[in-house]
Scaffold this motif. Structure first.
Motif, PDB file in Angstrom:
ATOM      1  N   ASP A 117     -14.059 -24.331 -14.123  1.00  0.00           N
ATOM      2  CA  ASP A 117     -13.231 -24.293 -15.046  1.00  0.00           C
ATOM      3  C   ASP A 117     -14.108 -24.351 -16.340  1.00  0.00           C
ATOM      4  O   ASP A 117     -13.681 -23.669 -17.314  1.00  0.00           O
ATOM      5  N   LYS A 138      -7.046 -19.213 -12.046  1.00  0.00           N
ATOM      6  CA  LYS A 138      -6.634 -20.532 -12.526  1.00  0.00           C
ATOM      7  C   LYS A 138      -7.371 -21.596 -12.258  1.00  0.00           C
ATOM      8  O   LYS A 138      -8.573 -21.885 -11.646  1.00  0.00           O
ATOM      9  N   PRO A 139      -7.230 -22.604 -13.382  1.00  0.00           N
ATOM     10  CA  PRO A 139      -6.555 -22.512 -14.788  1.00  0.00           C
ATOM     11  C   PRO A 139      -7.268 -21.710 -15.679  1.00  0.00           C
ATOM     12  O   PRO A 139      -8.602 -21.342 -15.576  1.00  0.00           O
ATOM     13  N   LEU A 140      -6.765 -21.211 -16.728  1.00  0.00           N
ATOM     14  CA  LEU A 140      -7.293 -20.105 -17.517  1.00  0.00           C
ATOM     15  C   LEU A 140      -8.435 -20.685 -18.284  1.00  0.00           C
ATOM     16  O   LEU A 140      -9.349 -20.086 -18.229  1.00  0.00           O
ATOM     17  N   ALA A 147      -7.494 -22.301 -24.170  1.00  0.00           N
ATOM     18  CA  ALA A 147      -6.463 -21.636 -23.957  1.00  0.00           C
ATOM     19  C   ALA A 147      -5.956 -21.006 -25.170  1.00  0.00           C
ATOM     20  O   ALA A 147      -5.508 -19.697 -25.078  1.00  0.00           O
ATOM     21  N   MET A 163      -4.178 -13.963 -15.114  1.00  0.00           N
ATOM     22  CA  MET A 163      -4.630 -15.029 -14.653  1.00  0.00           C
ATOM     23  C   MET A 163      -4.636 -15.137 -13.099  1.00  0.00           C
ATOM     24  O   MET A 163      -3.305 -14.295 -12.615  1.00  0.00           O
ATOM     25  N   ASN A 165      -3.076 -16.989 -10.758  1.00  0.00           N
ATOM     26  CA  ASN A 165      -2.067 -17.706  -9.975  1.00  0.00           C
ATOM     27  C   ASN A 165      -1.149 -16.557  -9.125  1.00  0.00           C
ATOM     28  O   ASN A 165      -0.231 -16.235  -9.570  1.00  0.00           O
ATOM     29  N   GLY A 252      -5.014 -28.814 -12.581  1.00  0.00           N
ATOM     30  CA  GLY A 252      -5.743 -27.545 -12.900  1.00  0.00           C
ATOM     31  C   GLY A 252      -5.748 -26.714 -11.476  1.00  0.00           C
ATOM     32  O   GLY A 252      -5.826 -25.428 -11.539  1.00  0.00           O
ATOM     33  N   CYS A 256      -1.140 -24.561 -12.064  1.00  0.00           N
ATOM     34  CA  CYS A 256      -0.813 -23.217 -12.163  1.00  0.00           C
ATOM     35  C   CYS A 256       0.153 -22.588 -11.330  1.00  0.00           C
ATOM     36  O   CYS A 256       0.993 -21.633 -11.541  1.00  0.00           O
ATOM     37  N   THR A 418      -1.200 -22.941 -19.116  1.00  0.00           N
ATOM     38  CA  THR A 418      -2.515 -23.758 -18.976  1.00  0.00           C
ATOM     39  C   THR A 418      -2.410 -24.815 -20.101  1.00  0.00           C
ATOM     40  O   THR A 418      -2.948 -26.053 -19.773  1.00  0.00           O
TER      41      THR A 418
END
Length: 483
Positions: A117, A138-140, A147, A163, A165, A252, A256, A418
């Motif tokens: 991340d 994910k997470p962005l 974000a 993204m 997800n 995280g 998402c 996010t």
């Protein structure tokens, strides 16, 4: 390997396929290879950063579409990259994504990011600034500020974004949306999302045992934006998720997937308040553990979202992890599965309730018997292949050009989603902030038992400044988010 020339005709085709199709410089695919053949000019050249684990399956999914060519692979760990390198021998391999973009930008159409991340934002923004479409796991991002910057950058640079997800492309979330739009459960005021994650170590002290650095791993590049630390065993490839400097915990990882449905169904945007309680571990018989570098083993976070065009009032969203679950709905039979057992989503409306499993799969009205009894008109187009089609959807949108084809999780939606997860993490981290007691004896926890108030425009908590340092972290020297 041979390079695809960066000719004007090819670039024009990638960005404006309708215009390019009319030019004689593009040879029709049926002339070159017959039915089913995809000409090189019809393919999206993808560069993937982080190609082991989830990145490995991402790369394979792009290639499976038949409309993407994996031109470049990049990973800081040769061990993790080995399978992708073997699967795509014609792809040029790099360890440093900065060198790859610097040398190959003219040959790349799109970039996929599947790193830990803490390095998502810096890689993604660099690619966007070069005009490359981006797909980000994910997470962005790791931080709220990141974000917001990526959400704004998507509009500024006019690139196709998605993204990872994948549940956002499932039929389930669209069924939930159609039920809600048909007013089957009435106005929703409360939502519960829960998960049995983490399944990695959390709530523990930083390891003190030294470990030998694997020769295949470039540790400095892996750290990237994070502060320098000596390598420790088992942090890579997966256990980094439980450490705040690299990961974003259970939120995280699963947030998402689980919060995407409430965001889409209710058109949620940015939360206004957040509060949390967290679990702790016992170090010995009499002492509970306090390890602020590590995410807690469990948490319950409550977010408040202002009313939207889909709700008549504010919406309260409960997040629970570490195995904590909400009270079972009275409409659910004692032996009927709640969510999917370990994870789930529950919408509570004024006229009824509906729930789903991870990735918005298996949507059900409550009582469950209503699911087969209630029929509403399908009003929302489905994504071919559902979660598996999430990749093809992005590839085709990139080929069509910015603004010409919709995707399920563009940064326009993924960014605010996010931010909500990371706001929840603000409350979790604030819960364990320590200060010396005014008496000079022991420590106090000023962030516990308060509700954080969020100023969305200023991107700051207005009533507990201690947590604002987590909104935008400081990168290690030599690393910069190129705004």
């Amino acid at each position: 390997m041979s390079q695809i020339p960066d000719s004007p005709s090819r670039r024009e085709f990638i960005k404006h396929s309708a215009v390019a199709a009319a030019t004689f410089m593009i040879v029709p695919r049926f002339v070159l290879g017959g039915k089913g053949y995809t000409a090189p000019s019809d393919q999206l050249v993808v560069a993937s950063v982080g190609v082991g684990g989830k990145g490995e399956s991402d790369v394979a999914a792009f290639a499976k579409t038949g409309k993407a060519r994996i031109g470049y692979l990049c990973d800081v760990d040769d061990r993790r990259a080995a399978k992708s390198v073997a699967a795509f021998p014609q792809a040029k391999y790099y360890k440093d994504w900065r060198q790859m973009l610097d040398k190959e930008a003219k040959n790349i159409d799109a970039v996929s990011v599947s790193t830990p991340d803490h390095n998502h934002a810096i890689i993604t923004l660099a690619a966007m600034q070069l005009g490359k479409h981006v797909y980000v796991q994910k997470p962005l991002t790791h931080d709220i500020y990141e974000a917001r910057m990526l959400t704004e950058a998507a509009k500024r640079y006019k690139v196709v974004t998605q993204m990872g997800n994948q549940g956002a492309s499932n039929d389930g979330v669209r069924q939930l949306q159609e039920w809600y739009d048909a007013k089957i459960i009435g106005d929703v005021h409360t939502v519960y999302c829960w998960t049995d994650r983490p399944v990695w170590p959390q709530g523990i002290p930083w390891p003190t045992t030294k470990a030998a650095l694997p020769p295949e791993l470039d540790w400095d590049l892996w750290l990237g934006t994070a502060p320098y630390r000596e390598y420790v065993d088992k942090l890579v490839p997966f256990n980094w998720r439980g450490w705040w400097e690299y990961g974003t915990g259970a939120l995280g990882d699963m947030g998402c997937h689980l919060l995407e449905a409430p965001f889409r169904v209710l058109n949620l945007q940015y939360a206004s308040t957040v509060q949390a309680s967290v679990g702790s571990v016992y170090v010995d018989e009499f002492k509970r553990g306090y390890f602020p570098e590590s995410c807690p083993p469990s948490s319950h976070v409550t977010l408040t979202f202002p009313k939207t065009n889909k709700t008549k009032q504010d919406v309260t969203l409960h997040w629970m992890d570490g195995g904590i679950q909400p009270e079972r709905p009275e409409e659910l039979g004692p032996n009927e599965l709640f969510g999917d057992g370990g994870n789930g989503i529950l919408f509570v409306g004024k006229k009824g309730k509906m729930m789903a499993s991870t990735y918005s799969a298996d949507p059900r009205l409550l009582p469950v018997s209503r699911t087969q009894e209630v029929h509403v008109k399908q009003t929302i187009a489905r994504v071919p292949g559902q979660a598996g089609g999430h990749y093809a959807q992005w590839v085709e949108a990139c080929l069509a050009g910015y603004g010409n084809k919709a995707v399920s999780s563009p940064f326009e939606m993924a960014g605010p989603l996010t931010e909500a997860l990371l706001m929840a993490n603000l409350a979790i981290r604030g819960y364990d902030i320590q200060r010396p007691k005014a008496t000079g004896s022991g420590m106090d926890y000023p962030g516990r038992g308060i509700e954080l108030v969020w100023d969305n425009k200023q991107m700051k908590v207005t009533n507990f400044d201690d947590v604002n340092r987590f909104v935008k972290r400081d990168y290690r020297e030599g690393w910069k988010l190129g705004i």
